[in-house]
Design an enzyme around this catalytic site. Structure first.
Site, PDB file in Angstrom:
ATOM      1  N   HIS A  61      -0.824   7.731   5.693  1.00  0.00           N
ATOM      2  CA  HIS A  61      -0.139   7.339   4.453  1.00  0.00           C
ATOM      3  C   HIS A  61       1.232   8.011   4.349  1.00  0.00           C
ATOM      4  CE1 HIS A  61      -0.744   6.602  -0.168  1.00  0.00           C
ATOM      5  NE2 HIS A  61       0.472   6.268   0.239  1.00  0.00           N
ATOM      6  N   HIS A  63       5.702   7.234   3.697  1.00  0.00           N
ATOM      7  CA  HIS A  63       6.813   6.367   3.311  1.00  0.00           C
ATOM      8  C   HIS A  63       8.066   6.907   4.005  1.00  0.00           C
ATOM      9  CE1 HIS A  63       4.556   4.508  -0.114  1.00  0.00           C
ATOM     10  NE2 HIS A  63       3.958   5.686  -0.121  1.00  0.00           N
ATOM     11  N   PHE A  64       8.426   6.302   5.133  1.00  0.00           N
ATOM     12  CA  PHE A  64       9.585   6.778   5.886  1.00  0.00           C
ATOM     13  C   PHE A  64      10.880   6.085   5.473  1.00  0.00           C
ATOM     14  CE2 PHE A  64       7.407   8.752   9.900  1.00  0.00           C
ATOM     15  CZ  PHE A  64       6.857   9.733   9.100  1.00  0.00           C
ATOM     16  N   ARG A  65      10.804   5.144   4.502  1.00  0.00           N
ATOM     17  CA  ARG A  65      11.963   4.606   3.777  1.00  0.00           C
ATOM     18  C   ARG A  65      12.868   3.679   4.579  1.00  0.00           C
ATOM     19  NH1 ARG A  65       9.655   5.591  -0.959  1.00  0.00           N
ATOM     20  NH2 ARG A  65       9.784   7.736  -1.697  1.00  0.00           N
ATOM     21  N   ASN A  95       6.504  -0.596   1.088  1.00  0.00           N
ATOM     22  CA  ASN A  95       7.484  -0.710  -0.010  1.00  0.00           C
ATOM     23  C   ASN A  95       8.857  -0.205   0.425  1.00  0.00           C
ATOM     24  OD1 ASN A  95       5.961   1.714   0.014  1.00  0.00           O
ATOM     25  ND2 ASN A  95       6.671   2.252  -2.025  1.00  0.00           N
ATOM     26  N   HIS A 179      -3.682   1.290  -3.702  1.00  0.00           N
ATOM     27  CA  HIS A 179      -3.145   2.227  -4.701  1.00  0.00           C
ATOM     28  C   HIS A 179      -3.705   1.766  -6.036  1.00  0.00           C
ATOM     29  CE1 HIS A 179       0.487   4.500  -6.545  1.00  0.00           C
ATOM     30  NE2 HIS A 179      -0.297   4.099  -7.536  1.00  0.00           N
ATOM     31  N   HIS A 237      -5.058   8.178  -2.172  1.00  0.00           N
ATOM     32  CA  HIS A 237      -4.761   9.323  -3.054  1.00  0.00           C
ATOM     33  C   HIS A 237      -5.610   9.404  -4.327  1.00  0.00           C
ATOM     34  CE1 HIS A 237      -2.303   6.086  -4.601  1.00  0.00           C
ATOM     35  NE2 HIS A 237      -1.247   6.358  -3.865  1.00  0.00           N
ATOM     36  N   ASP A 306       0.844  10.927   1.712  1.00  0.00           N
ATOM     37  CA  ASP A 306       1.711  10.127   0.841  1.00  0.00           C
ATOM     38  C   ASP A 306       3.128  10.704   0.875  1.00  0.00           C
ATOM     39  OD1 ASP A 306       2.610   8.179  -0.871  1.00  0.00           O
ATOM     40  OD2 ASP A 306       1.598   8.944  -2.653  1.00  0.00           O
ATOM     41  N   HIS A 310      12.577  11.693  -1.664  1.00  0.00           N
ATOM     42  CA  HIS A 310      13.677  11.245  -2.517  1.00  0.00           C
ATOM     43  C   HIS A 310      14.770  12.297  -2.444  1.00  0.00           C
ATOM     44  CE1 HIS A 310      11.415   8.042  -4.548  1.00  0.00           C
ATOM     45  NE2 HIS A 310      10.402   8.875  -4.640  1.00  0.00           N
TER      46      HIS A 310
END
Length: 443
Positions: A61, A63-65, A95, A179, A237, A306, A310
């Site tokens: 899980h 988020h490497f963007r 996402n 989620h 999560h 997760d 940012h």
């Protein structure tokens, strides 16, 4: 190239023992038990004296963007952070911009990773209210499953129509990772909080807004749908003690806990503020204790991160304004080893939850275990090595971590991915590119 790792303490498949590992090219050739290593002809010998040798961590899980949000993070920087943390494989979430909800967007991510990822990779396909007709066209050997946002503030990926949910659960044909937060409850709580505390309530109210009730109601619905449609469901999560009541060991309905929810609780908002603001919210000490207990009774099947970077400027404000998410992949293993030292779980159970179970649950081929013939993905960690996280240590592109200033007693010494030393004593080999993961999904 042949390598020998000798004099280490190996942790694998419920056992801890002295031994050596012979690597031939990309694969493990031999595991030799005992403190005395016989003569072996190799090109490189790694002395793991005083260290533990574990399978490489599989993070289900992240988020490497990339693409589209690369000011915060990208596949290059975050996979370097993964390597430095002992993580040899990851599953990235959909996402991004564009969202990974079309076959073309999915292919683009694989092409990016084939040029930029320094460890092994795969990508979830994202479900929407109207794209389930694409599921039969997905190559199930390439991806771990389908990601479903059943309550989400992330773009327009919220799937909230009952007929769409029924269709997704009925036709997925592979693991569904969900989620679970109830958007209507969250919106009601946010409106109430704003009426009491102003337009941007302090972050301490985040677990009241994204509440235990919001989590439970959505998770209950997901479990109900999975049972109705005989789907393989993996709930991402988990954050509450009450949600744990919905899960049983050794079921097709499984749960993930993240390092952040296992380590922090709502008392930490006073010190770390929005640095630990994430969705779902970090909740009470009682909830954290229940999650920790569930690590050993089988109700939690997997530990992920997760990992969601940012920029610090995006973390300014409170519940309404500050972005949710934090970078954790570089420090996930050493943080969980700290919980081992505290007696929360054994090191054997850690390996089960962070290596073996992700491989089993998602059907990863040839990884997740130290076995002859399996890919040589492993991490060497040293205990009793005090060091403090400094800003210069942080490899995530965002440049910060909630663990900054924290002193650890465990340290990742080396990470080996497909037989290649991708991280050694503070340095990542950024010339190395990992492999796409392959899957065999049980029907």
């Amino acid at each position: 190239m042949r390598k020998l790792i000798k004099n280490g303490t190996i942790v694998n498949e419920g056992r801890t023992f002295d031994g050596s590992i012979v690597i031939d090219g990309k694969d493990i050739q031999q595991i030799i038990e005992g403190s005395v290593c016989p003569e072996v002809s190799v090109d490189e010998t790694i002395d793991a004296s005083g260290c533990f040798v574990l399978p490489g961590i599989i993070d289900d899980h992240v988020h490497f963007r990339e693409p589209g949000l690369t000011a915060k993070a990208d596949i290059d920087t975050e996979s370097q952070a993964a390597a430095a943390g002992g993580v040899t494989s990851y599953f990235d979430m959909p996402n991004t911009v564009p969202q990974t909800t079309t076959l073309e967007a999915l292919d683009e991510k694989f092409q990016l990773a084939a040029r930029k990822s320094h460890v092994n990779y795969s990508f979830f396909f994202g479900a929407t209210n109207d794209n389930s007709h694409l599921f039969p066209q997905l190559d199930k050997t390439r991806i771990p499953g389908i990601k479903l946002f059943m309550g989400s503030s992330t773009g327009n990926m919220l799937v909230d129509r009952r007929e769409a949910l029924d269709r997704i659960f009925a036709t997925a044909g592979m693991p569904l990772m969900a989620h679970c937060e109830d958007t209507a409850i969250i919106n009601r709580n946010m409106a109430q909080a704003k009426s009491l505390y102003g337009d941007d309530p302090a972050v301490s109210h985040h677990p009241e807004i994204r509440s235990a009730e919001a989590c439970y109601e959505s998770t209950r619905l997901a479990v109900e749908l999975a049972r109705q449609h005989h789907a393989q469901l993996h709930v991402a999560h988990l954050t509450t003690a009450r949600e744990l009541e919905l899960f049983e060991p050794d079921s097709r309905i499984t749960a993930e806990a993240t390092v952040s929810h296992l380590y922090f609780c709502d008392r930490d908002y006073s010190l770390l503020g929005t640095r630990i603001k994430c969705n779902p919210a970090i909740k009470t000490e009682r909830d954290r204790e229940a999650l920790q207990q569930a690590l050993t009774d089988g109700r939690i099947a997997v530990i992920g991160t997760d990992h969601a970077p940012h920029l610090l400027s995006q973390k300014e404000g409170g519940c309404a304004r500050a972005a949710s998410g934090m970078p954790m992949i570089q420090f996930s293993l050493v943080t969980m080893l700290e919980l081992v030292d505290r007696g929360v779980l054994t090191i054997e159970r850690l390996v089960e939850l962070m290596c073996h179970n992700p491989a089993r649950l998602f059907g990863i081929e040839g990884r997740g275990f130290l076995r002859p013939g399996y890919r040589a993905d492993l991490v060497i960690v040293r205990p009793n090595t005090g060091w403090t996280v400094c800003p210069t240590d942080i490899l995530s592109k965002c440049g910060w971590s909630p663990m900054e200033g924290h002193t650890y007693l465990w340290q990742v010494q080396q990470t080996i991915c497909n037989g290649h030393t991708v991280y050694r004593h503070g340095k990542v080999d950024a010339t190395y590119i990992g492999e796409p993961l392959r899957f065999h999904h049980a029907t």
